[in-house]
Enzyme design. Structure first.
Site, PDB file in Angstrom:
ATOM      1  N   LYS A 189      41.653  57.014  43.066  1.00  0.00           N
ATOM      2  CA  LYS A 189      41.728  57.285  44.508  1.00  0.00           C
ATOM      3  C   LYS A 189      42.610  58.520  44.681  1.00  0.00           C
ATOM      4  O   LYS A 189      43.827  58.446  44.656  1.00  0.00           O
ATOM      5  CB  LYS A 189      42.362  56.075  45.215  1.00  0.00           C
ATOM      6  CG  LYS A 189      41.892  55.828  46.634  1.00  0.00           C
ATOM      7  CD  LYS A 189      42.184  56.952  47.621  1.00  0.00           C
ATOM      8  CE  LYS A 189      43.613  56.939  48.128  1.00  0.00           C
ATOM      9  NZ  LYS A 189      43.942  58.177  48.887  1.00  0.00           N
ATOM     10  N   GLU A 264      55.515  56.384  39.643  1.00  0.00           N
ATOM     11  CA  GLU A 264      56.270  57.648  39.584  1.00  0.00           C
ATOM     12  C   GLU A 264      56.501  58.066  41.021  1.00  0.00           C
ATOM     13  O   GLU A 264      55.558  58.443  41.727  1.00  0.00           O
ATOM     14  CB  GLU A 264      55.486  58.697  38.812  1.00  0.00           C
ATOM     15  CG  GLU A 264      55.533  58.413  37.331  1.00  0.00           C
ATOM     16  CD  GLU A 264      54.706  59.343  36.492  1.00  0.00           C
ATOM     17  OE1 GLU A 264      54.213  60.359  37.015  1.00  0.00           O
ATOM     18  OE2 GLU A 264      54.547  59.048  35.304  1.00  0.00           O
ATOM     19  N   CYS A 298      58.012  66.749  42.108  1.00  0.00           N
ATOM     20  CA  CYS A 298      58.891  65.574  42.024  1.00  0.00           C
ATOM     21  C   CYS A 298      60.088  65.827  41.130  1.00  0.00           C
ATOM     22  O   CYS A 298      61.162  65.290  41.353  1.00  0.00           O
ATOM     23  CB  CYS A 298      58.100  64.383  41.516  1.00  0.00           C
ATOM     24  SG  CYS A 298      57.312  64.715  39.938  1.00  0.00           S
ATOM     25  N   GLU A 398      64.780  62.995  50.294  1.00  0.00           N
ATOM     26  CA  GLU A 398      63.847  63.916  49.643  1.00  0.00           C
ATOM     27  C   GLU A 398      63.149  64.778  50.701  1.00  0.00           C
ATOM     28  O   GLU A 398      62.539  64.244  51.622  1.00  0.00           O
ATOM     29  CB  GLU A 398      62.794  63.120  48.854  1.00  0.00           C
ATOM     30  CG  GLU A 398      61.844  64.013  48.073  1.00  0.00           C
ATOM     31  CD  GLU A 398      60.724  63.257  47.358  1.00  0.00           C
ATOM     32  OE1 GLU A 398      60.146  62.331  47.953  1.00  0.00           O
ATOM     33  OE2 GLU A 398      60.436  63.608  46.204  1.00  0.00           O
TER      34      GLU A 398
HETATM   35  P1  NAD Z   1      52.036  59.191  49.267  1.00  0.00           P
HETATM   36  O1  NAD Z   1      52.785  58.018  48.734  1.00  0.00           O
HETATM   37  O2  NAD Z   1      51.983  59.384  50.718  1.00  0.00           O
HETATM   38  O3  NAD Z   1      50.510  59.149  48.775  1.00  0.00           O
HETATM   39  C1  NAD Z   1      50.166  59.076  47.418  1.00  0.00           C
HETATM   40  C2  NAD Z   1      48.834  58.365  47.272  1.00  0.00           C
HETATM   41  O4  NAD Z   1      48.988  57.015  47.687  1.00  0.00           O
HETATM   42  C3  NAD Z   1      47.716  58.946  48.138  1.00  0.00           C
HETATM   43  O5  NAD Z   1      46.527  58.947  47.393  1.00  0.00           O
HETATM   44  C4  NAD Z   1      47.632  57.958  49.298  1.00  0.00           C
HETATM   45  O6  NAD Z   1      46.375  57.897  49.896  1.00  0.00           O
HETATM   46  C5  NAD Z   1      47.955  56.657  48.586  1.00  0.00           C
HETATM   47  N1  NAD Z   1      48.456  55.577  49.463  1.00  0.00           N
HETATM   48  C6  NAD Z   1      49.153  55.687  50.618  1.00  0.00           C
HETATM   49  N2  NAD Z   1      49.404  54.466  51.133  1.00  0.00           N
HETATM   50  C7  NAD Z   1      48.863  53.557  50.276  1.00  0.00           C
HETATM   51  C8  NAD Z   1      48.798  52.143  50.237  1.00  0.00           C
HETATM   52  N3  NAD Z   1      49.333  51.387  51.194  1.00  0.00           N
HETATM   53  N4  NAD Z   1      48.167  51.538  49.207  1.00  0.00           N
HETATM   54  C9  NAD Z   1      47.620  52.284  48.215  1.00  0.00           C
HETATM   55  N5  NAD Z   1      47.632  53.633  48.193  1.00  0.00           N
HETATM   56  C10 NAD Z   1      48.260  54.269  49.209  1.00  0.00           C
HETATM   57  O7  NAD Z   1      52.654  60.457  48.498  1.00  0.00           O
HETATM   58  P2  NAD Z   1      52.307  61.993  48.775  1.00  0.00           P
HETATM   59  O8  NAD Z   1      52.924  62.373  50.080  1.00  0.00           O
HETATM   60  O9  NAD Z   1      50.849  62.199  48.535  1.00  0.00           O
HETATM   61  O10 NAD Z   1      53.079  62.716  47.562  1.00  0.00           O
HETATM   62  C11 NAD Z   1      54.394  63.157  47.620  1.00  0.00           C
HETATM   63  C12 NAD Z   1      55.318  62.161  46.947  1.00  0.00           C
HETATM   64  O11 NAD Z   1      54.928  61.959  45.590  1.00  0.00           O
HETATM   65  C13 NAD Z   1      56.767  62.634  46.888  1.00  0.00           C
HETATM   66  O12 NAD Z   1      57.623  61.587  47.241  1.00  0.00           O
HETATM   67  C14 NAD Z   1      56.957  62.983  45.398  1.00  0.00           C
HETATM   68  O13 NAD Z   1      58.290  62.916  44.931  1.00  0.00           O
HETATM   69  C15 NAD Z   1      56.067  61.986  44.733  1.00  0.00           C
HETATM   70  N6  NAD Z   1      55.708  62.415  43.376  1.00  0.00           N
HETATM   71  C16 NAD Z   1      56.335  61.815  42.322  1.00  0.00           C
HETATM   72  C17 NAD Z   1      56.046  62.210  41.025  1.00  0.00           C
HETATM   73  C18 NAD Z   1      56.760  61.577  39.833  1.00  0.00           C
HETATM   74  O14 NAD Z   1      56.356  61.837  38.717  1.00  0.00           O
HETATM   75  N7  NAD Z   1      57.792  60.786  40.034  1.00  0.00           N
HETATM   76  C19 NAD Z   1      55.108  63.221  40.804  1.00  0.00           C
HETATM   77  C20 NAD Z   1      54.495  63.823  41.910  1.00  0.00           C
HETATM   78  C21 NAD Z   1      54.794  63.405  43.205  1.00  0.00           C
END
Ligand code: NAD
Length: 505
Positions: A189, A264, A298, A398
């Site tokens: 997804k 992550e 991240c 963040e």
């Molecule tokens: P997000 O959590 O909003 O979305 C990530 C994914 O989760 C998307 O595909 C979204 O559709 C899905 N999602 C959202 N709600 C959901 C639910 N209730 N159930 C299942 N799936 C759901 O994150 P974002 O805004 O897309 O990305 C930015 C974040 O990602 C930042 O916090 C960043 O630090 C983190 N990040 C972490 C790493 C790591 O390795 N630790 C790497 C990259 C990004």
């Protein structure tokens, strides 16, 4: 005059506009059972890129069933064949690298200088795990007096992979390649803000000979498609990259089906620079680690913890460098920072600049959207803020943009206290020429990954992941296999042990 990148982009956009972005289930491109779609706009100019299928529970169910059926054969295929197919996937990714790079830049705002590399990194991820496929089932032998025990690893089953928008192509390969190498099948997804390159990746895999159903892609929103994936009984594990609060939702959603999770999540990573460090190299690394990938990274170091003796000199040079970063169209090879992913995210990052002033910090450069030509896209000028304390929201939340907070320290103990004062613990960077001090800090800093005298340089066999609110579990090399596989113990008797004789005369 159109540049080479722009020409390639308009050719690719014409193709995508015609078909829109569809789900891929059992190797077939399909619309949603609800017939719903959503629009995907570019952060570069706000223009419509294409319509995207909005997947729902029914689509996830079809995809999970397809992955379940395909697991029967894919999990049993010989490792030589699996290795050969995964190498072919890497070949196909390399073939499409230019197309992937321009589309990812236009879809996410990431500068082409980084998206070109991330497409090739995606291929490298497949090659690495293709070569490791042969070791995936390896276990341990633990002999006892009358028995021999040995373990073998077996793929857990169909897994869900949920990815964010910041580096969508590379991160998807990073999760999916090890899953396939173990024999798992996948329902992916992708993030709704950056759906474009996910289907090229899947196309590359199918052209490489990956059997239908092994890799399914369902587009759509987190609350619908994402949630349904995390709740599906046939899906055995969820590999998730995204925000910390989403991780909590997924944990709750997966509770009824006892989902194994790998998270992550967010970060607010420190870079600690001592007065005895190589300050020129530290400066390069500090600028790179916060402003590359538009600061939407991240692992970026978003808190600079700087020794008081070098504070003024370092901050002066840093301010000049940050103010000089080239902000512009991400398709221009000279651009260093492009537009942020979405107007809502641009607004969020700008709101932190406003907050910085309200909290009493000082903006040294940036903090606003550029005027003129760039005012159309989601741009934010690279921002540097000093006078930040850990109590301030800008000191511990963040921001996930080109936004760096500077803090001052005097003693080693103070530096550690500031570094550990946030709820996150993904990465930490330490700059000093004193080896013993570097080791002490590496031991005491609360982070899953520490780099000493270096920016983030990834070596694929090493464990990747965070502590505290930054994640659960580790990726990379064997660590990825531990997540996607079950370890089975098999105990064989030598025939020499006694068996209690209940009921015997
Ligand atoms: P997000 O959590 O909003 O979305 C990530 C994914 O989760 C998307 O595909 C979204 O559709 C899905 N999602 C959202 N709600 C959901 C639910 N209730 N159930 C299942 N799936 C759901 O994150 P974002 O805004 O897309 O990305 C930015 C974040 O990602 C930042 O916090 C960043 O630090 C983190 N990040 C972490 C790493 C790591 O390795 N630790 C790497 C990259 C990004």
């Amino acid at each position: 005059m159109l540049t080479k990148n722009e020409k390639l982009l308009s050719k690719e956009l014409r193709k995508i506009k015609k078909t829109g972005i569809k789900n891929i289930i059992d190797g077939k491109l399909l619309g949603s059972s609800s017939r719903k779609t959503f629009e995907n706009h570019s952060p570069v100019d706000g223009k419509l890129i294409c319509s995207v299928t909005s997947g729902n529970e029914k689509d996830i169910d079809k995809a999970a069933k397809s992955a379940h059926k395909a697991f029967e054969t894919w999990s049993k295929i010989g490792h030589k064949e699996r290795k050969s197919i995964l190498h072919k996937v890497a070949d196909q990714i390399e073939k499409y690298a230019d197309e992937i790079a321009v589309l990812e830049s236009y879809d996410t705002g990431q500068p082409i200088r980084f998206t070109k590399k991330s497409a090739l990194r995606g291929a490298a991820n497949f090659r690495y795990f293709a070569d490791k496929a042969i070791d995936a089932q390896n276990g341990l032998s633990t002999p006892d007096t009358h028995h021999v025990n040995f373990t073998m690893r077996q793929p857990i089953g169909p897994v869900g992979v949920i990815t964010p928008w910041n580096a969508p192509f590379m991160l998807s390969t990073w999760k999916i390649a090890p899953a396939l190498a173990t024999g798992c099948t996948v329902v992916h997804k992708p993030a709704e803000f950056s759906p474009v390159t996910a289907n090229i990746l899947s196309k590359a895999a199918h052209e490489a000979g990956l059997p239908n159903g092994v890799w399914n892609t369902i587009h759509g929103f987190g609350e619908s498609a994402g949630k349904a994936l995390t709740e599906h009984t046939l899906i055995k594990a969820i590999a998730f990259v995204g925000e910390t609060s989403t991780g909590s939702h997924i944990m709750r959603q997966g509770a009824d089906t006892l989902k194994r999770v790998h998270f992550e999540l967010g970060g607010k990573n420190p870079v600690i620079v001592f007065d005895d460090a190589d300050l020129d190299r530290a400066l390069d690394a500090v600028v790179f680690m916060k402003y590359s990938l538009n600061g939407q990274r991240c692992t970026s170091s978003s808190r600079l913890i700087l020794h008081e003796k070098v504070y003024n000199k370092f901050v002066k040079k840093l301010t000049e460098r940050v103010a000089n970063i080239k902000v512009g169209n991400p398709l221009d090879p000279n651009t260093e920072v492009g537009p942020l992913i979405h107007p809502s995210h641009q607004e969020k990052v700008l709101s932190y600049a406003k907050l910085a002033k309200e909290e009493g910090a000082k903006i040294l450069t940036g903090g606003t959207a550029p005027r003129g030509k760039l005012s159309i896209g989601c741009y934010v000028k690279p921002t540097l803020v000093e006078g930040v304390t850990t109590e301030m929201r800008i000191g511990h939340e963040e921001v996930f943009g080109p936004f760096l907070s500077v803090m001052k320290f005097k003693t080693e103990a103070q530096a550690i206290k500031i570094a550990n004062s946030v709820r996150y613990g993904l990465t930490a960077y330490i700059w000093t020429k004193d080896t013993s001090k570097a080791h002490r800090l590496a031991r005491d800093v609360e982070a899953g990954m520490v780099w000493i005298n270096s920016q983030n340089v990834r070596h694929l066999p090493t464990p990747f992941g965070g502590v505290k609110y930054s994640g659960i579990g580790r990726d990379g090399g064997e660590y990825s296999f531990d997540f996607y596989m079950e370890t089975k113990n098999i105990c064989v008797a030598y025939g020499t042990h006694s068996i209690p004789k209940l009921g015997a005369k």
